[in-house]
Design an enzyme around this catalytic site. Structure first.
Site, PDB file in Angstrom:
ATOM      1  N   GLY A  72       0.763  -1.242   0.000  1.00  0.00           N
ATOM      2  CA  GLY A  72       0.000   0.000   0.000  1.00  0.00           C
ATOM      3  C   GLY A  72       0.787   1.282   0.000  1.00  0.00           C
ATOM      4  N   TYR A 117      -0.521  -1.977 -12.525  1.00  0.00           N
ATOM      5  CA  TYR A 117      -1.989  -1.876 -12.665  1.00  0.00           C
ATOM      6  C   TYR A 117      -2.440  -1.210 -13.964  1.00  0.00           C
ATOM      7  CZ  TYR A 117      -2.044  -2.750  -7.545  1.00  0.00           C
ATOM      8  OH  TYR A 117      -1.876  -3.255  -6.278  1.00  0.00           O
ATOM      9  N   GLY A 175       3.117  -3.609  -3.979  1.00  0.00           N
ATOM     10  CA  GLY A 175       2.858  -3.787  -5.408  1.00  0.00           C
ATOM     11  C   GLY A 175       3.191  -2.527  -6.179  1.00  0.00           C
ATOM     12  N   ARG A 176       2.274  -1.569  -6.113  1.00  0.00           N
ATOM     13  CA  ARG A 176       2.409  -0.340  -6.916  1.00  0.00           C
ATOM     14  C   ARG A 176       3.749   0.362  -6.701  1.00  0.00           C
ATOM     15  NH1 ARG A 176      -1.999   1.550  -5.577  1.00  0.00           N
ATOM     16  NH2 ARG A 176      -3.167   1.086  -7.461  1.00  0.00           N
ATOM     17  N   CYS A 190     -14.831   2.823 -28.000  1.00  0.00           N
ATOM     18  CA  CYS A 190     -16.049   3.455 -28.482  1.00  0.00           C
ATOM     19  C   CYS A 190     -16.976   3.825 -27.338  1.00  0.00           C
ATOM     20  CB  CYS A 190     -16.738   2.555 -29.498  1.00  0.00           C
ATOM     21  SG  CYS A 190     -15.764   2.427 -30.989  1.00  0.00           S
ATOM     22  N   ARG A 200      -8.273   2.614 -14.976  1.00  0.00           N
ATOM     23  CA  ARG A 200      -8.632   3.427 -13.818  1.00  0.00           C
ATOM     24  C   ARG A 200      -8.603   4.910 -14.146  1.00  0.00           C
ATOM     25  NH1 ARG A 200      -5.762  -0.208  -9.210  1.00  0.00           N
ATOM     26  NH2 ARG A 200      -7.677  -1.188  -8.537  1.00  0.00           N
ATOM     27  N   GLU A 213       3.837  -6.890   1.457  1.00  0.00           N
ATOM     28  CA  GLU A 213       3.110  -7.213   0.208  1.00  0.00           C
ATOM     29  C   GLU A 213       3.001  -5.978  -0.676  1.00  0.00           C
ATOM     30  OE1 GLU A 213      -0.724  -8.255   1.842  1.00  0.00           O
ATOM     31  OE2 GLU A 213      -0.077 -10.264   2.404  1.00  0.00           O
TER      32      GLU A 213
HETATM   33  C1  LIG Z   1      -3.538  -4.923  -3.491  1.00  0.00           C
HETATM   34  C2  LIG Z   1      -2.969  -5.512  -2.264  1.00  0.00           C
HETATM   35  C3  LIG Z   1      -1.630  -5.308  -1.959  1.00  0.00           C
HETATM   36  C4  LIG Z   1      -0.727  -4.393  -2.760  1.00  0.00           C
HETATM   37  O1  LIG Z   1      -1.133  -3.056  -2.693  1.00  0.00           O
HETATM   38  P1  LIG Z   1      -0.215  -1.927  -3.347  1.00  0.00           P
HETATM   39  O2  LIG Z   1      -0.962  -0.674  -3.108  1.00  0.00           O
HETATM   40  O3  LIG Z   1      -0.080  -2.238  -4.789  1.00  0.00           O
HETATM   41  O4  LIG Z   1       1.097  -1.953  -2.649  1.00  0.00           O
HETATM   42  C5  LIG Z   1      -1.111  -5.956  -0.863  1.00  0.00           C
HETATM   43  N1  LIG Z   1      -1.882  -6.763  -0.089  1.00  0.00           N
HETATM   44  C6  LIG Z   1      -3.180  -6.966  -0.348  1.00  0.00           C
HETATM   45  C7  LIG Z   1      -3.964  -7.857   0.524  1.00  0.00           C
HETATM   46  C8  LIG Z   1      -3.774  -6.345  -1.437  1.00  0.00           C
HETATM   47  O5  LIG Z   1      -5.066  -6.533  -1.687  1.00  0.00           O
END
Ligand SMILES: *Cc1c(COP(=O)(O)O)cnc(C)c1O
Length: 472
Positions: free
Chosen positions: A258, A400, A298-299, A371, A335, A296
Site C-alpha cells: 500500500g 496496474y 505492489g504499486r 467506443c 482506472r 506485500e
Molecule cells: C492490493 C494488495 C496489496 C498491494 O497493494 P499496493 O498498493 O499495490 O502496494 C497488498 N496486499 C493486499 C492484501 C492487497 O489486496
C-alpha cells in the site's frame, strides 16, 4: 540535467548526460522501439518496463527493512501479473502475494517456491484453500468462517503458515475504492465491532497452528501515518493474544503493502525508508525480531518503472477543443479513464521517431480508441502540438495499467517489452508479453462454440437453417 529555453534540440544519438534524466531515457527506449517496429503504425500501443529500475526499487525496499532480523518481501501479483516480472523479482529474493488461482499459477510458473507465496483473497473456495494447504502456500484467512473451513481442510496437517486478516478500522485515505481499513470495509475481521476482539482471541486460543496476523490498510491515497497506525493496532492485538494465551503463538505479522506512489513528477516519494521510519515511530518494537515480518508491496515497486507508448492516429478539433486520438485508452489505462480525478497520469509528447516533441504548448485532450465518449486519458493537457504518427507516453504505468488490461471493444492486450538503457546510450529490449492476436481474441470470445446459441434455439421440425457447426 534538463534546462529550459534556449538549448538546441537533442541530437538523434543520445549522449551519456542526456540519458540520465528519465525523460531522455524514455526517448532513447522509444527511439529503439520504433526502429525495431515495436511501436508505431503496425503496433500502435505497447507497455515498457525498466529492468534496472525494478532492481533498484527492490534494493530500496530491502535496504529500508535491513534492520528487521526476519522479513519476507512478497510482491502483490495483481500489480504486474506478468511471469517474467515475477521471475525477476524471485531472482531478487522476493516472494509473491496472490489473490486468485490465476495469480497463484503465475507465481508457481515463475518459479517462486510455495513457502514464499502468500494467498490473500476475500472469496477463497474450499478447493483453492485445499490446494494452497497441500502446496505449503501461506494462507491468510479473511474471516472466522474461512478459519472454520481451514479447520476441516487441514485436518491431515499442512506445512502452510496460516494467518488471520484483521481490519483495524483506522479509517480511509483519499480514494475510497483503495481504502481497506474503513469501518465497513469488506476485508478482514472488523476489529472494533462489538465482541470482535474477543472472538479473534478465542479463534487463536482454539487453533495452535494459527500463528500470523495480517493487515493491509489500503493502497494509493493512504497517508503513511494511517498505514502505520493500522500496523500498530495489529501489533498490539498480537501482543494481547500472546499475553492472553501465555505463549508466543503468533510468530509473524504480515503488514500488507500500500505504499502510495507520486504520479506528479519523476520523484520517488514517499520512499520505502520513509515508511519504515513511520512504522518505527508508531511501533517502536516492530523491528526487534520478536515477530517475523511479511510485506506485500505492489504499486510502489513497479509503477514508476513502466510506461505506455501509443501512436497518435488522428488529431481533430471539436467545439474549439483539440483532440489527439491515440491507441492508449481505457483498455490499458482503465482506472485513469473511469476515475480521472483519482488517477491522473502525466503524458509526454514524442515524435514518430521517439524524440521528444518541443515547441509551443497548447491544450489538448488525449483520447483513446474505445467506443465510448469518456475514453479520454487526459483532458485539456498543455503539450507540444501533436500530429498524426506522433507518440504519446503515459508515465508511471508499470503497475496496474498495461499488465491489467480491459477487454473492452475486443481490443488486444498490448505487448510488453522489458528494457535496460545504460548511460552510454545503449538500449536493450526484450519481449515480456506478446500482443494478443486476433486469433486469440476470437478463441477467447467463444469461437469454439460459435453455433451454440443457434443450436439451442432450433426446434425439431422447424424450418430453421441447419446450424453451421455441429451440436455439442
Ligand atoms: C492490493 C494488495 C496489496 C498491494 O497493494 P499496493 O498498493 O499495490 O502496494 C497488498 N496486499 C493486499 C492484501 C492487497 O489486496
Amino acid at each position: 540535467m534538463t534546462s529550459a529555453g534556449a538549448t538546441p534540440p537533442e541530437p538523434a544519438a543520445l549522449s551519456a548526460a542526456t540519458l540520465l534524466t528519465p525523460a531522455r531515457r524514455v526517448a532513447a527506449v522509444l527511439n529503439r522501439a520504433v526502429a525495431a517496429g515495436l511501436v508505431g503504425e503496425e503496433q500502435p500501443v505497447a507497455g515498457f518496463l525498466d529492468t534496472d529500475g525494478i532492481r533498484a526499487s527492490v534494493a530500496d525496499l530491502a535496504a529500508a527493512f535491513a534492520h528487521a532480523p526476519d522479513v519476507l518481501h512478497t510482491f502483490a501479483v495483481k500489480a504486474a501479473s506478468l511471469v517474467p516480472v515475477l521471475r525477476l523479482l524471485a531472482e531478487l529474493g522476493m516472494g509473491c502475494e496472490v489473490a486468485s488461482p490465476g495469480e497463484l499459477r503465475l507465481a508457481l510458473d515463475a518459479g517462486v517456491p510455495p513457502s514464499r507465496i502468500v494467498l490473500d483473497s476475500p472469496a477463497k473456495t474450499r478447493g483453492e484453500i485445499s490446494e494452497a494447504l497441500a502446496l505449503g502456500v501461506a494462507v491468510n484467512a479473511d474471516n472466522l468462517d474461512e478459519l472454520r473451513r481451514i479447520d476441516a481442510l487441514r485436518a491431515g496437517g499442512s506445512a502452510s503458515v496460516v494467518g488471520l486478516r484483521v481490519n483495524p478500522q483506522v479509517g480511509g485515505g483519499t480514494i475510497g475504492a483503495m481504502s481497506t481499513a474503513t469501518a465497513t470495509s469488506k476485508f478482514g475481521v472488523a476489529l472494533r465491532d462489538p465482541g470482535a476482539r474477543d472472538r479473534v482471541v478465542k479463534a487463536f486460543a482454539e487453533r495452535p497452528w494459527l500463528t500470523r496476523l495480517h493487515a493491509h490498510v489500503g493502497s494509493q491515497g493512504c497517508p503513511l501515518a494511517l498505514m502505520a497506525e493500522g500496523v500498530a493496532e495489529t501489533y498490539r492485538l498480537a501482543e494481547e493474544i500472546n499475553r492472553t494465551l501465555g505463549t508466543r503463538q503468533i510468530t509473524s505479522l504480515d503488514i500488507g503493502g500500500g505504499l502510495p506512489v507520486n504520479f506528479d513528477d519523476d520523484a520517488t516519494r514517499p520512499a520505502f525508508a520513509d515508511y519504515t521510519r513511520a512504522l518505527g515511530t508508531a511501533v517502536p518494537d516492530l523491528f526487534d525480531g520478536r515477530y517475523a515480518l511479511v510485506t506485500e508491496f505492489g504499486r510502489s515497486l513497479l509503477a514508476k518503472n513502466g510506461f505506455i507508448g501509443a501512436r497518435v492516429e488522428y488529431v481533430k478539433e471539436a467545439g474549439g477543443r483539440r483532440i489527439a486520438v491515440t491507441h492508449a485508452g481505457a483498455q490499458t489505462a482503465t482506472r485513469t479513464v473511469l476515475m480521472p480525478g483519482a488517477w491522473p497520469l502525466r503524458v509526454g509528447a514524442f515524435g514518430a521517431d521517439g524524440s521528444p516533441r518541443t515547441g509551443a504548448r497548447l491544450r489538448q485532450d488525449i483520447a483513446g480508441p474505445c467506443c465510448f465518449a469518456g475514453d479520454v486519458v487526459a483532458h485539456g493537457r498543455e503539450l507540444p502540438e501533436l500530429e498524426e504518427g506522433d507518440l504519446v507516453v503515459l508515465y508511471d504505468t508499470g503497475a496496474y495499467y498495461f499488465s491489467t488490461p480491459w477487454g473492452y471493444n475486443s481490443l488486444p492486450r498490448p505487448a510488453v517489452h522489458g528494457f535496460t538503457a545504460d548511460p552510454s546510450g545503449g538500449v536493450r529490449l526484450t519481449t515480456v508479453r506478446a500482443a494478443q492476436t486476433l486469433d486469440e481474441i476470437a478463441a477467447e470470445s467463444g469461437l469454439a462454440h460459435a453455433g451454440a446459441l443457434v443450436s439451442l434455439g432450433a426446434r425439431t421440425g422447424a424450418t430453421a437453417p441447419a446450424p453451421s457447426t455441429p451440436r455439442c
